[in-house]
Design an enzyme around this catalytic site. Structure first.
Site, PDB file in Angstrom:
ATOM      1  N   GLU A 114       0.864  -1.188   0.000  1.00 17.59           N
ATOM      2  CA  GLU A 114       0.000   0.000   0.000  1.00 17.59           C
ATOM      3  C   GLU A 114       0.897   1.234   0.000  1.00 17.59           C
ATOM      4  OE1 GLU A 114      -2.407  -0.327   3.502  1.00 17.59           O
ATOM      5  OE2 GLU A 114      -3.356  -2.175   2.813  1.00 17.59           O
ATOM      6  N   GLY A 156       1.386   3.470   2.121  1.00 13.70           N
ATOM      7  CA  GLY A 156       2.128   3.688   3.376  1.00 13.70           C
ATOM      8  C   GLY A 156       2.700   2.408   3.950  1.00 13.70           C
ATOM      9  N   GLY A 198       5.043  -0.988   2.705  1.00 19.29           N
ATOM     10  CA  GLY A 198       5.721  -1.854   1.739  1.00 19.29           C
ATOM     11  C   GLY A 198       6.571  -2.856   2.482  1.00 19.29           C
ATOM     12  N   SER A 199       7.742  -2.400   2.909  1.00 22.99           N
ATOM     13  CA  SER A 199       8.648  -3.290   3.647  1.00 22.99           C
ATOM     14  C   SER A 199       7.995  -3.814   4.920  1.00 22.99           C
ATOM     15  CB  SER A 199       9.920  -2.543   4.019  1.00 22.99           C
ATOM     16  OG  SER A 199      10.580  -2.133   2.844  1.00 22.99           O
ATOM     17  N   THR A 212       1.779  -6.880  -9.472  1.00 24.88           N
ATOM     18  CA  THR A 212       2.254  -7.510 -10.716  1.00 24.88           C
ATOM     19  C   THR A 212       1.130  -8.308 -11.364  1.00 24.88           C
ATOM     20  OG1 THR A 212       4.484  -7.626  -9.832  1.00 24.88           O
ATOM     21  CG2 THR A 212       3.988  -9.132 -11.639  1.00 24.88           C
ATOM     22  N   ASP A 217       9.263 -17.686   2.197  1.00 23.41           N
ATOM     23  CA  ASP A 217      10.415 -18.596   2.269  1.00 23.41           C
ATOM     24  C   ASP A 217      10.486 -19.466   1.010  1.00 23.41           C
ATOM     25  OD1 ASP A 217      10.899 -17.512   4.702  1.00 23.41           O
ATOM     26  OD2 ASP A 217      10.095 -19.173   5.875  1.00 23.41           O
ATOM     27  N   LEU A 260      31.106  -3.578 -21.971  1.00 24.90           N
ATOM     28  CA  LEU A 260      30.754  -3.649 -23.398  1.00 24.90           C
ATOM     29  C   LEU A 260      30.943  -2.302 -24.101  1.00 24.90           C
ATOM     30  CD1 LEU A 260      27.538  -5.881 -23.345  1.00 24.90           C
ATOM     31  CD2 LEU A 260      29.794  -6.502 -24.217  1.00 24.90           C
ATOM     32  N   GLY A 261      31.248  -1.273 -23.328  1.00 24.58           N
ATOM     33  CA  GLY A 261      31.447   0.049 -23.937  1.00 24.58           C
ATOM     34  C   GLY A 261      30.150   0.555 -24.540  1.00 24.58           C
ATOM     35  N   GLU A 314       9.391  -8.594  -3.307  1.00 21.06           N
ATOM     36  CA  GLU A 314       9.518  -9.740  -2.380  1.00 21.06           C
ATOM     37  C   GLU A 314      10.455  -9.393  -1.220  1.00 21.06           C
ATOM     38  OE1 GLU A 314       6.796 -11.749  -3.452  1.00 21.06           O
ATOM     39  OE2 GLU A 314       8.101 -13.326  -2.679  1.00 21.06           O
TER      40      GLU A 314
HETATM   41  C1  LIG Z   1       7.701  -3.622 -10.487  1.00 18.75           C
HETATM   42  C2  LIG Z   1       7.172  -3.882  -9.120  1.00 18.75           C
HETATM   43  C3  LIG Z   1       6.330  -4.964  -8.920  1.00 18.75           C
HETATM   44  C4  LIG Z   1       5.799  -5.218  -7.651  1.00 18.75           C
HETATM   45  N1  LIG Z   1       4.909  -6.261  -7.480  1.00 18.75           N
HETATM   46  C5  LIG Z   1       4.267  -6.395  -6.309  1.00 18.75           C
HETATM   47  C6  LIG Z   1       3.205  -7.343  -6.155  1.00 18.75           C
HETATM   48  O1  LIG Z   1       2.891  -8.120  -7.068  1.00 18.75           O
HETATM   49  N2  LIG Z   1       2.534  -7.363  -4.983  1.00 18.75           N
HETATM   50  C7  LIG Z   1       2.843  -6.522  -3.951  1.00 18.75           C
HETATM   51  O2  LIG Z   1       2.192  -6.595  -2.924  1.00 18.75           O
HETATM   52  N3  LIG Z   1       3.865  -5.640  -4.045  1.00 18.75           N
HETATM   53  C8  LIG Z   1       4.574  -5.538  -5.197  1.00 18.75           C
HETATM   54  N4  LIG Z   1       5.571  -4.617  -5.323  1.00 18.75           N
HETATM   55  C9  LIG Z   1       5.915  -3.772  -4.188  1.00 18.75           C
HETATM   56  C10 LIG Z   1       7.250  -4.143  -3.560  1.00 18.75           C
HETATM   57  O3  LIG Z   1       7.160  -5.395  -2.928  1.00 18.75           O
HETATM   58  C11 LIG Z   1       7.634  -3.011  -2.617  1.00 18.75           C
HETATM   59  O4  LIG Z   1       7.999  -1.913  -3.430  1.00 18.75           O
HETATM   60  C12 LIG Z   1       8.787  -3.380  -1.712  1.00 18.75           C
HETATM   61  O5  LIG Z   1       8.379  -4.328  -0.759  1.00 18.75           O
HETATM   62  C13 LIG Z   1       9.354  -2.165  -0.952  1.00 18.75           C
HETATM   63  O6  LIG Z   1       8.329  -1.486  -0.317  1.00 18.75           O
HETATM   64  P1  LIG Z   1       8.157   0.109  -0.504  1.00 18.75           P
HETATM   65  O7  LIG Z   1       8.200   0.374  -1.969  1.00 18.75           O
HETATM   66  O8  LIG Z   1       6.978   0.571   0.249  1.00 18.75           O
HETATM   67  O9  LIG Z   1       9.469   0.707   0.104  1.00 18.75           O
HETATM   68  P2  LIG Z   1       9.706   1.165   1.611  1.00 18.75           P
HETATM   69  O10 LIG Z   1       9.283   0.103   2.542  1.00 18.75           O
HETATM   70  O11 LIG Z   1       9.116   2.512   1.783  1.00 18.75           O
HETATM   71  O12 LIG Z   1      11.287   1.256   1.626  1.00 18.75           O
HETATM   72  C14 LIG Z   1      12.003   2.342   1.020  1.00 18.75           C
HETATM   73  C15 LIG Z   1      13.501   2.079   1.263  1.00 18.75           C
HETATM   74  O13 LIG Z   1      13.758   2.016   2.683  1.00 18.75           O
HETATM   75  C16 LIG Z   1      14.378   0.781   3.013  1.00 18.75           C
HETATM   76  N5  LIG Z   1      13.882   0.311   4.324  1.00 18.75           N
HETATM   77  C17 LIG Z   1      12.601   0.191   4.724  1.00 18.75           C
HETATM   78  N6  LIG Z   1      12.544  -0.276   5.988  1.00 18.75           N
HETATM   79  C18 LIG Z   1      13.819  -0.478   6.374  1.00 18.75           C
HETATM   80  C19 LIG Z   1      14.426  -0.960   7.580  1.00 18.75           C
HETATM   81  N7  LIG Z   1      13.694  -1.343   8.612  1.00 18.75           N
HETATM   82  N8  LIG Z   1      15.784  -1.042   7.639  1.00 18.75           N
HETATM   83  C20 LIG Z   1      16.559  -0.660   6.560  1.00 18.75           C
HETATM   84  N9  LIG Z   1      16.028  -0.176   5.402  1.00 18.75           N
HETATM   85  C21 LIG Z   1      14.675  -0.112   5.316  1.00 18.75           C
HETATM   86  C22 LIG Z   1      13.969  -0.188   1.908  1.00 18.75           C
HETATM   87  O14 LIG Z   1      14.897  -1.228   1.777  1.00 18.75           O
HETATM   88  C23 LIG Z   1      13.975   0.742   0.705  1.00 18.75           C
HETATM   89  O15 LIG Z   1      15.281   0.898   0.220  1.00 18.75           O
HETATM   90  C24 LIG Z   1       6.145  -4.376  -6.564  1.00 18.75           C
HETATM   91  C25 LIG Z   1       7.023  -3.305  -6.766  1.00 18.75           C
HETATM   92  C26 LIG Z   1       7.517  -3.039  -8.018  1.00 18.75           C
HETATM   93  C27 LIG Z   1       8.424  -1.851  -8.201  1.00 18.75           C
END
Ligand SMILES: Cc1cc2nc3c(=O)[nH]c(=O)nc-3n(C[C@H](O)[C@H](O)[C@H](O)COP(=O)(O)OP(=O)(O)OC[C@H]3O[C@@H](n4cnc5c(N)ncnc54)[C@H](O)[C@@H]3O)c2cc1C
Length: 398
Positions: A131, A133, A135-136, A162, A249, A350-351, A375
């Protein structure tokens, strides 16, 4: 026991998949990189071929159970990572667009009941967790699911899904009880065409442009009560949520295998060009006498092996019922990061050809970036490994 011999059947899988990828994916890789959002109709030929996840066959009543072998198993997960590497050597964006090979399919295959498998098993299913707000930190999602009679009512927005346009159903993560935190998070199958479930837009992306990625809006979207995957019960503990996270996993080694495939494609091209330019690659040559570009090549080849071995270990552990959370994250962290470094270095060596659309090197450099993001990003994989090694909880190490 360590046995680094590849079983004969896996070699057969590799050879067959390599030929399929080389003849069906690689030739159309550039076409669909340029025609973003166009469904590659050529992929219809793959319908019916299982690439990701398959439900284990339940024993048939009266049929004698097969005796358990004491030999380690090289099973479905190992077969899948070998397949995925070859397919992504062909083309990663196209591999992600193969019908019925969505992440949602892996989730359904892992936890669906027989009845749900009957209803959803043949549908192409995407996975919607992320969403704006959240992701990670997947535990902080805000989409909601409220039970109303015999239906769940879903509300929220899911981004970066995706196969958003092409899929037939989406496994949506939502909370049934916000106050319960992670324990309230469940997954639901929402079929395309359900009122209140709208594909808002598709993204324009840097890489894997053959794969469509989109945003869904759920506005009072009603689905049958039994479209929930797993139990609806909200337990005090986070066991349910941990169960859902376990899907990763199995899927993280697959993403690691994607990175191995793309990096290998890139290295193969470099080798071809080096040899065409007169380099005689000789693994027995003393490193201090090697030209710099050949030394770079060998370093990348060794890194590629490390990426693959970590990936195979994680998949092998899954096949043998071993808890592989640390190893799956190690594989994803190493392969995701090293894949971006290899494809960049190849473009570099590869330049001008590495920057030209005459070759696919620049595309592989763009494609590999995502494999260190979705992932779970590289940083998140490091965090998981650190928590496991240091025996610290997610609250203790953030
Ligand atoms: C092409 C594409 C396809 C995707 N497909 C799917 C899908 O099919 N289904 C789905 O649900 N999602 C999908 N995603 C979403 C993807 O899984 C998320 O973008 C990813 O999990 C990162 O979440 P975020 O973008 O909210 O980044 P954020 O969580 O906001 O992170 C931003 C940065 O901060 C870093 N960070 C965050 N927390 C920490 C921490 N605790 N310690 C250190 N660093 C941290 C992260 O590593 C990253 O570099 C897709 C994304 C893309 C670009």
């Amino acid at each position: 026991m360590i046995d680094l011999e590849t079983p004969e059947y896996l070699e057969k899988v590799r050879t067959a998949m390599n030929s399929l990828a080389g003849s069906m994916l690689r030739p159309i890789a550039r076409k669909y990189d340029e025609a973003e959002h166009t469904y590659p109709a050529e992929l219809d030929a793959f319908r019916g071929i299982q690439v990701m996840g398959r439900k284990k066959k339940k024993p048939v009543e009266g049929e004698p159970a097969k005796p358990k072998s004491d030999k380690p198993a090289a099973g479905q997960n190992l077969g899948t990572v070998v397949t995925v590497e070859e397919m992504c050597w062909g083309d990663c964006g196209l591999m992600l667009s193969i019908p019925n090979a969505g992440l949602g399919n892996a989730a359904i295959a892992a936890v669906a009941t027989d009845e749900q498998l009957e209803r959803f098993g043949s549908k192409w299913a995407a996975m919607a967790i992320t969403e704006a707000g959240s992701g990670s930190d997947a535990g902080s999602i805000t989409a909601t699911a409220d039970l109303d009679g015999n239906e769940w009512v879903l509300n929220g927005e899911k981004i970066f899904v995706t196969c958003a346009d092409r899929c037939e159903a989406v496994v949506v993560w939502a909370t049934v009880d916000k106050s319960a935190g992670k324990a309230g998070i469940k997954s639901f199958v929402v079929e395309k065409g359900t009122p209140g479930f709208t594909l808002d837009h598709l993204e324009h992306k840097l890489g894997i442009r053959a794969s469509d990625t989109g945003t869904f809006v759920l506005a009072n979207c009603r689905i049958p009560k039994d479209n929930i995957l797993g139990s609806a019960e909200v337990k005090k503990s986070t066991e349910g949520f941990k169960g859902v996270m376990k899907t990763f996993d199995n899927t993280r080694p697959m993403v690691a295998a994607m990175a191995v495939g793309v990096a290998r494609a890139s290295l193969d091209l470099l080798k071809e060009k080096l040899e065409a330019a007169g380099a005689k690659l000789d693994h027995a040559a003393a490193p201090n006498n090697l030209p710099a570009r050949e030394k770079d090549y060998y370093m990348m080849e060794a890194t590629l092996d490390a990426m693959r071995l970590l990936t195979w270990r994680a998949a092998w552990m899954a096949d043998n019922g071993e808890f592989n959370n640390t190893e799956a994250s190690m594989a994803k962290a190493k392969a995701g990061r090293s894949g971006t470094l290899i494809t960049q270095k190849v473009a570099d060596l590869l330049g001008p050809l590495g920057f030209s659309r005459a070759e696919l090197a620049e595309k592989w450099m763009r494609d590999s970036k995502i494999l260190d993001i979705f992932e779970g990003t590289g940083q998140i994989q490091h965090l998981i490994v650190a928590r496991n090694v240091l025996k610290l909880s997610s609250k203790e190490l953030k």
